[in-house]
Design an enzyme around this catalytic site. Structure first.
Site, PDB file in Angstrom:
ATOM      1  N   GLN A   1      -8.880   2.294  -0.414  1.00 52.85           N
ATOM      2  CA  GLN A   1      -8.713   2.530  -1.849  1.00 52.85           C
ATOM      3  C   GLN A   1      -9.655   3.641  -2.302  1.00 52.85           C
ATOM      4  OE1 GLN A   1      -9.120  -1.301  -3.719  1.00 52.85           O
ATOM      5  NE2 GLN A   1      -7.193  -2.034  -2.867  1.00 52.85           N
TER       6      GLN A   1
ATOM      7  N   GLY B   1      -6.035  -4.143  -7.492  1.00 59.49           N
ATOM      8  CA  GLY B   1      -7.179  -3.295  -7.142  1.00 59.49           C
ATOM      9  C   GLY B   1      -6.718  -1.941  -6.632  1.00 59.49           C
TER      10      GLY B   1
ATOM     11  N   SER C   1     -13.079   1.883   3.079  1.00 57.96           N
ATOM     12  CA  SER C   1     -12.131   1.402   2.076  1.00 57.96           C
ATOM     13  C   SER C   1     -11.044   2.439   1.857  1.00 57.96           C
ATOM     14  CB  SER C   1     -12.852   1.131   0.748  1.00 57.96           C
ATOM     15  OG  SER C   1     -11.908   1.108  -0.304  1.00 57.96           O
TER      16      SER C   1
ATOM     17  N   ASP D   1      -6.761  -7.722   5.167  1.00 57.34           N
ATOM     18  CA  ASP D   1      -5.989  -8.617   4.294  1.00 57.34           C
ATOM     19  C   ASP D   1      -5.481  -9.859   5.023  1.00 57.34           C
ATOM     20  OD1 ASP D   1      -6.398  -6.937   2.169  1.00 57.34           O
ATOM     21  OD2 ASP D   1      -4.528  -5.846   2.455  1.00 57.34           O
TER      22      ASP D   1
ATOM     23  N   ARG E   1     -12.993 -14.295  -0.632  1.00 60.33           N
ATOM     24  CA  ARG E   1     -12.179 -14.977   0.395  1.00 60.33           C
ATOM     25  C   ARG E   1     -13.018 -15.719   1.429  1.00 60.33           C
ATOM     26  NH1 ARG E   1      -7.338 -10.455   0.781  1.00 60.33           N
ATOM     27  NH2 ARG E   1      -6.274 -11.211  -1.093  1.00 60.33           N
TER      28      ARG E   1
ATOM     29  N   ARG F   1       1.473   4.357  -2.992  1.00 61.74           N
ATOM     30  CA  ARG F   1       1.301   5.792  -2.715  1.00 61.74           C
ATOM     31  C   ARG F   1       2.601   6.554  -2.952  1.00 61.74           C
ATOM     32  NH1 ARG F   1      -2.321   2.524  -0.523  1.00 61.74           N
ATOM     33  NH2 ARG F   1      -4.270   3.338   0.320  1.00 61.74           N
TER      34      ARG F   1
ATOM     35  N   SER G   1       0.838  -1.212   0.000  1.00 62.03           N
ATOM     36  CA  SER G   1       0.000   0.000   0.000  1.00 62.03           C
ATOM     37  C   SER G   1       0.868   1.255   0.000  1.00 62.03           C
ATOM     38  CB  SER G   1      -0.874   0.009   1.260  1.00 62.03           C
ATOM     39  OG  SER G   1      -1.803  -1.035   1.213  1.00 62.03           O
TER      40      SER G   1
ATOM     41  N   ARG H   1     -13.802  -7.128 -10.370  1.00 59.79           N
ATOM     42  CA  ARG H   1     -13.884  -6.434  -9.067  1.00 59.79           C
ATOM     43  C   ARG H   1     -14.651  -5.112  -9.186  1.00 59.79           C
ATOM     44  NH1 ARG H   1      -8.410  -6.722  -5.980  1.00 59.79           N
ATOM     45  NH2 ARG H   1      -9.796  -6.108  -4.295  1.00 59.79           N
TER      46      ARG H   1
HETATM   47  C1  S3P Z   1      -5.592  -1.260   0.206  1.00 57.89           C
HETATM   48  C2  S3P Z   1      -6.806  -1.204   0.824  1.00 57.89           C
HETATM   49  C3  S3P Z   1      -7.603  -2.393   1.162  1.00 57.89           C
HETATM   50  C4  S3P Z   1      -6.745  -3.658   1.113  1.00 57.89           C
HETATM   51  C5  S3P Z   1      -5.885  -3.728  -0.092  1.00 57.89           C
HETATM   52  C6  S3P Z   1      -4.938  -2.533  -0.133  1.00 57.89           C
HETATM   53  C7  S3P Z   1      -4.901  -0.004  -0.086  1.00 57.89           C
HETATM   54  O1  S3P Z   1      -8.635  -2.534   0.208  1.00 57.89           O
HETATM   55  O2  S3P Z   1      -7.575  -4.799   1.183  1.00 57.89           O
HETATM   56  O3  S3P Z   1      -5.124  -4.911  -0.106  1.00 57.89           O
HETATM   57  O4  S3P Z   1      -3.690  -0.025  -0.394  1.00 57.89           O
HETATM   58  O5  S3P Z   1      -5.534   1.057  -0.021  1.00 57.89           O
HETATM   59  P1  S3P Z   1     -10.050  -1.762   0.362  1.00 57.89           P
HETATM   60  O6  S3P Z   1      -9.806  -0.325   0.248  1.00 57.89           O
HETATM   61  O7  S3P Z   1     -10.885  -2.287  -0.764  1.00 57.89           O
HETATM   62  O8  S3P Z   1     -10.566  -2.181   1.710  1.00 57.89           O
END
Ligand code: S3P
Length: 447
Positions: A173, A98, A171, A319, A350, A30, A26, A126
Site C-alpha cells: 500500500q 486500507g 507494504s 492476508d 489479527r 489498481r 488489490s 489504522r
Molecule cells: C494490499 C497490501 C497489503 C494487504 C492488503 C492489500 C494492497 O497491505 O494486507 O490486504 O492491495 O496493496 P500492506 O501494504 O499494509 O501490507
C-alpha cells in the site's frame, strides 16, 4: 442467503466441487484507479464485487470520473487523463478499505486541490503516517487526526517532487501510494523495500505501457508518463480462494478446485506454507491475465503437520495468517509465526483477535508481540466466537467450524462483504452447512 450479522456453522463430512472466487481486491483497486486517469476508455472485467472496491469506485465518481453502473461486468471507465481528477465537493469515504484510502492518498497528494479522506470506525484506527510522511517529503500538505497518524486526513496536494525513498515496512500500500504519486510528480521516483511486497501496481503499470522498472526490491519510475485505456480481466483473488482451499484441507474426504486464481509469486506464501505442512495442493491450467500469472488450484484433505513460518514469508502470506492459524490447529505439533507484527494493524489486530477467538474454539494459542504459537490437536469444539469486524477473521472461524464437532456461531459477519460477497452461499454449494441466524439477541460469549 440474505446479509446477516450472525451465522451458525455445523460440521460436515466432506466438501467437494469446483468454483471461482471474486476478482482480486488489490488488482481491482489498481485497475480502477489507473483506468480513471488513462487517456480514453477502459473495460474492466471480473472486478471484485466487494464493498472495498465499490467504495473506491464511488470516490472516483466524486472526483469527476464517469463509470458504468456498479455491478456491470465488465465495468466501463472513462479516463480523465493523468492528473485529471476534480476537487470533490464533499468528504471522500473509503469505508473499511486500507488499500483504497492509502493508494488514493498517494494520487490525491499530486492534485492541486483540497480534499478530506475518511472511513469507518475500523479504518479510522489504522496507521496513516506510513504514507503521510513520504508524501509530505514529496511536497504535499497533509494534516489529519493526531498530526496525520489517523484518518480523517486533509490533503492539499500538487507540485510534487519525486525522490528516492526507503520504506521502513514491506507494504504494497505504501509502495503503491508513492508510485501513483510519482507518476504525477516531477522527476524520478525510486522506492526500496526491506522485502518485496505484492507487485501488482508495477505489473499493471507495465501492462498499460508505463515504463516502471523493477529490480529486486527496488522500483524506479519517471513522472509525467501517460497511458491509454485498455480492456482487462482481473484474475480471482488468492486471499479469498485460501478459505475454500483450507476448508478442503481440514474437512475429511474433501476435494475443492478454485479456477482462475492469481498466482503471482508475491501472493503465494499460503501455498508454500500449506505444502510445508504436508498439505495436498496442486496447480493446473496455468495462464496469464493483465500481466499476472493465473492457475486453477486444487486442495484435498490432508494430514497436516506444524511448521515454522519465518519472517521472510510474511509479506507473501500477509492476508492469509488468520486461515493459516486455523490450519495450524488441525495440524500435528506446533506452528510458529514470527516477524508478523504488521498483523496488528490490519482490519483488526489479527494476532490478538485470532488468539482469543481460536481460544474460544478450544485452540491452544499463545500470543507473541510479533506472532503466534499454536499447538495442534487438543479438544477443539464449536462455540460462539466473533469477527471483531474483520472479514478474514470471520471467514477463518467459519472454515474452522466446518471441521469441528458441535455448533459454532460466528458473530458480526457482515464485514465479509468487504472482500467476498457470496462467500456463505459458495461454501454451502461445496457442501458446508452454514445458516443465517438473525436471532435478535447476540449470544453472550463465554470468556
Ligand atoms: C494490499 C497490501 C497489503 C494487504 C492488503 C492489500 C494492497 O497491505 O494486507 O490486504 O492491495 O496493496 P500492506 O501494504 O499494509 O501490507
Amino acid at each position: 442467503m440474505p446479509e446477516m450479522g450472525r451465522v451458525v456453522v455445523r460440521p460436515v463430512s466432506s466438501l467437494a466441487g469446483e468454483c471461482t472466487v471474486p476478482g482480486d481486491k488489490s488488482i481491482s483497486h489498481r485497475a480502477l484507479i489507473l483506468a480513471s486517469q488513462a487517456v480514453g476508455e477502459s473495460t474492466l472485467g471480473g472486478l471484485s464485487g466487494g464493498e472495498d472496491v465499490r467504495d473506491t469506485c464511488r470516490v472516483l465518481r466524486a472526483l469527476g470520473v464517469t463509470a458504468g453502473e456498479w455491478g456491470d461486468d465488465p465495468l466501463t471507465v472513462a479516463g480523465v487523463g493523468r492528473g485529471g481528477w476534480k476537487e470533490p465537493a464533499g468528504v471522500l469515504d473509503f469505508g473499511n478499505s486500507g488499500t483504497g484510502i492509502r493508494l488514493m492518498a498517494g494520487m490525491l497528494a499530486a492534485h492541486p486541490f483540497f480534499c478530506v479522506l475518511t472511513g469507518d470506525s475500523y479504518l479510522r484506527r489504522r496507521p496513516m503516517m506510513r504514507v503521510v510522511e513520504p508524501l509530505r517529503l514529496m511536497g504535499a500538505s497533509i494534516d489529519g487526526r493526531r498530526e496525520g497518524r489517523f484518518p480523517p486526513l486533509a490533503i492539499r496536494g500538487g507540485g510534487l517532487k519525486a525522490r528516492a525513498y526507503r520504506t521502513p515496512v514491506a507494504s504494497a500500500q505504501v509502495k503503491s501510494a508513492l508510485l501513483l504519486a510519482g507518476l504525477l510528480a516531477e522527476g524520478e521516483t525510486e522506492l526500496i523495500e526491506p522485502a518485496l511486497s505484492r507487485d501488482h501496481t508495477e505489473r499493471m503499470l507495465r501492462f498499460l505501457g508505463v515504463d516502471a522498472v523493477s529490480s529486486g526490491t527496488t522500483v524506479r519510475l519517471r513522472g509525467g508518463q501517460s497511458w491509454e485505456g485498455r480492456d482487462l480481466a482481473v484474475p480471482g483473488d488468492p486471499s479469498s480462494a485460501a478459505f475454500l482451499l483450507a476448508a478442503a484441507l481440514i474437512v475429511p474426504g474433501s476435494q475443492v478446485t478454485v479456477r482462475g486464481v492469481c498466482v503471482n509469486p508475491t501472493r503465494t506464501g499460503f501455498l508454500d506454507v500449506v505444502r510445508a505442512m504436508g498439505g495436498d495442493i496442486s496447480l493446473s491450467g496455468e495462464t496469464e491475465a493483465c500481466g499476472e500469472p493465473v492457475a486453477d488450484i486444487t486442495a484435498r484433505s490432508s494430514t497436516l503437520r506444524g511448521t515454522r513460518v519465518p519472517p521472510e514469508m510474511v509479506p507473501r502470506a500477509i492476508d492469509e495468517f488468520p486461515i493459516l492459524a486455523v490450519l495450524a490447529l488441525f495440524a500435528e505439533g506446533t506452528t510458529v509465526f514470527s516477524g508478523a507484527a504488521e498483523l496488528r494493524v490490519k482490519e483488526s489486530d489479527r494476532i490478538s483477535t485470532m488468539a482469543s477467538e481460536l481460544g474460544r474454539l478450544g485452540g491452544r494459542v499463545t500470543e507473541r508481540p510479533d506472532g503466534l504459537v499454536l499447538e495442534g490437536g487438543g479438544t477443539l469444539r464449536g462455540n460462539a466466537c466473533r469477527s471483531h469486524g474483520d472479514h478474514r477473521v470471520a471467514m477463518a472461524l467459519a472454515v474452522a467450524a466446518c471441521a469441528l464437532p458441535g455448533e459454532t456461531a460466528v458473530e458480526d459477519t457482515d464485514c465479509v462483504n468487504t472482500s467476498f460477497p457470496g462467500f456463505w452461499d459458495l461454501l454451502n454449494s461445496l457442501g458446508a452447512d452454514i445458516a443465517a441466524d438473525q436471532g435478535e439477541e447476540p449470544s453472550s460469549l463465554s470468556p
